[in-house]
Design an enzyme around this catalytic site. Structure first.
Site, PDB file in Angstrom:
ATOM      1  N   GLY A 199       0.858  -1.303  -0.117  1.00 29.84           N
ATOM      2  CA  GLY A 199       0.075   0.040  -0.133  1.00 29.84           C
ATOM      3  C   GLY A 199       0.652   1.163   0.062  1.00 29.84           C
ATOM      4  O   GLY A 199       0.224   2.474  -0.038  1.00 29.84           O
ATOM      5  N   ASP A 200       2.213   1.058   0.027  1.00 24.64           N
ATOM      6  CA  ASP A 200       3.203   2.197   0.225  1.00 24.64           C
ATOM      7  C   ASP A 200       4.158   1.923  -0.950  1.00 24.64           C
ATOM      8  O   ASP A 200       4.159   0.863  -1.459  1.00 24.64           O
ATOM      9  CB  ASP A 200       3.383   2.584   1.278  1.00 24.64           C
ATOM     10  CG  ASP A 200       4.018   4.130   1.394  1.00 24.64           C
ATOM     11  OD1 ASP A 200       4.591   4.518   0.958  1.00 24.64           O
ATOM     12  OD2 ASP A 200       3.233   4.669   2.458  1.00 24.64           O
ATOM     13  N   ASP A 201       5.533   2.366  -0.329  1.00 24.49           N
ATOM     14  CA  ASP A 201       6.831   2.116  -1.322  1.00 24.49           C
ATOM     15  C   ASP A 201       7.169   0.561  -1.204  1.00 24.49           C
ATOM     16  O   ASP A 201       7.346  -0.016  -0.065  1.00 24.49           O
ATOM     17  CB  ASP A 201       7.852   3.025  -1.066  1.00 24.49           C
ATOM     18  CG  ASP A 201       7.503   4.292  -1.090  1.00 24.49           C
ATOM     19  OD1 ASP A 201       6.880   4.604  -2.390  1.00 24.49           O
ATOM     20  OD2 ASP A 201       7.858   5.289  -0.335  1.00 24.49           O
TER      21      ASP A 201
END
Length: 489
Positions: free
Chosen positions: A269-271
């Site tokens: 959901g992010d890097d």
């Protein structure tokens, strides 16, 4: 000559037959008893054999069940893990110890590892993160951050935690660690958290670390966070979180030296990987950079973030990062540099070679206006130094925009080199594929044509942006074959 009567003959032969029957029955009884004894001995010696590669093998092994572990997914094993690791720490100077987690669902809160120690998960073992907050003690904020990320106070201890350790391994036969993060994500969105959410694995001020061959699911926040540490191998991880999940970065090396990340598959959901080194004035004061980092054979899916991000917390500096053989699918950007006025620090000597990208918003993204400060006390004169950024051998398709490169007006990003890059734009791509402000550099053999700030040096320079040929020290750290047998009671 006397001839025996029929009755006497019958009686004599009958006794003989009876004796034969008794003999046969006796032999059968002995055979059955022997078989039972053999089976009994066999059952007592039944065990699980397994092997894997590690930086070090252990002289002693024990199972979590030896300490009373219950793998029913309901019974808390937090105290069991703590007790087992405390007991096994006694073997640190005697060849080290391994804690084997067998098949089952092992509910647990946070626990800390010890030196010269291996935590090994069977392929059908699942560590389930407890949703009882009392099993997550709070600790101080990281000194290079000055505060928690979710809240100004401290942070909940990570599920698997350790500090000031040496020679520590977390591995398995692709066993699973499930953070059950939805519980934490809801509290985060509702602003109900007193402290920053825990990570799945965090090791601080440690060296000779291996994290390998595991599946990590639904972390409350970041998944793997080595910080203030060195000589680290992270290999063969599968990391999966639902795409809308907040801040579920895959692997975040933070103020670390001599790190190797390879053969990982991450849906985030992010890097997927975020390289960090402290936040604003706290990171500048702490002054502990991330350097000598190798990233190889990464596959990333992250529709809202980057395959590899450098920053935004980079105030201690990031230098000598070498990434190659990177695949990203349905990901916002391939490589992203995030910084801002007030960060200070530097990002320099970055080398990326061999990216294959499918369905991207941007291939290259640099921003000098990321914001997100620790507090209002940052120094507006602390400008980041971004230079020596090298990309080569990149193929991308279905791309919305080739690059968004935005430096700082009083502090341009320099020494950008991009070579041998083919970007096929999406049907609904932006009309202007490149936007560039306050940057300087060169390109060679790049399609579509870059912005004027990156003049083309011609096809004859297509091998520009050379990738270093020397090995970093972490490449000399080899894994050895370790074999074990765990006996079952």
């Amino acid at each position: 000559m006397h001839t025996p009567s029929f009755s006497a003959l019958f009686f004599s032969e009958g006794c003989f037959v009876l004796q034969v029957i008794r003999l046969v029955c006796g032999l059968l009884l002995v055979t059955l008893l022997s078989s039972e004894v053999a089976e009994s001995r066999k059952s007592k010696s039944v065990g699980t054999s397994f092997e894997y590669k590690a930086i070090n093998c252990r002289a002693y092994s024990a199972s979590l069940t030896d300490f009373g572990g219950v793998g029913d997914g309901k019974t808390s094993n937090t105290k069991v893990f703590k007790s087992a690791i405390s007991h096994l720490s006694e073997y640190a100077s005697k060849g080290g110890a391994q804690l084997y987690v067998p098949a089952g669902k092992w509910l647990t809160g946070s626990f800390s590892l010890t030196s010269h120690f291996t935590l090994y998960l069977h392929k059908d073992a699942v560590l389930l993160a407890s949703q009882d907050i009392s099993e997550w003690p709070a600790i101080e904020p990281l000194p290079s951050y000055g505060r928690g990320r979710d809240a100004a106070a401290g942070r909940y201890t990570s599920l698997i935690f350790g500090t000031n350790l040496t020679d520590v391994i977390v591995t398995g036969d692709n066993g699973t660690i499930d953070g059950q993060g939805a519980f934490w994500w809801q509290k985060f969105h509702k602003k109900q958290l007193k402290y920053t959410r825990p990570y799945l694995i965090e090791l601080m001020f440690s060296d000779k670390i291996q994290i390998s061959n595991l599946t990590l699911l639904n972390s409350p926040s970041w998944n793997v966070h080595p910080v203030y540490s060195s000589d680290i191998i992270i290999k063969g991880l599968t990391i999966i979180a639902t795409v809308p999940s907040p801040n579920t970065d895959g692997i975040n090396p933070d103020s670390c030296t001599n790190t190797r990340i390879e053969d990982c598959y991450i849906v985030s959901g992010d890097d997927c990987i975020a390289v960090k080194s402290g936040w604003d004035q706290y990171g500048i004061k702490f002054g502990w950079p991330t350097k000598q980092l190798v990233i190889r054979r990464l596959t990333c899916i992250s529709p809202e973030s980057a395959a590899i991000a450098l920053g935004s917390e980079m105030s201690g500096g990031i230098q000598d990062v070498r990434a190659e053989d990177i695949t990203a699918i349905h990901t916002e950007s391939g490589v992203r540099i995030k910084t801002a006025i007030g960060r200070g620090g530097y990002v320099k000597d970055i080398y990326v070679k061999g990216m294959t990208l499918h369905t991207m918003k941007w291939v290259f993204w640099m921003t000098g206006s990321y914001g997100s400060h620790a507090d209002s006390h940052y120094d507006p004169k602390a400008l980041p130094e971004i230079k020596g950024i090298n990309y080569r051998d990149v193929v991308a398709d279905n791309v919305t925009m080739a690059a968004r490169l935005e430096g700082i007006s009083s502090d341009p990003f320099t020494g950008i080199c991009i070579a041998n890059v083919t970007i096929n734009m999406a049907a609904k791509a932006k009309k202007q594929p490149w936007t560039c402000t306050d940057i300087e550099g060169t390109t060679s053999g790049v399609t579509p044509k870059p912005c004027n700030s990156l003049p083309d040096q011609g096809q004859e320079n297509i091998k520009a942006c050379d990738f270093p040929t020397d090995d970093l020290p972490i490449d000399s750290l080899k894994l050895k074959k370790c074999a074990y047998r765990i006996k079952h009671a």
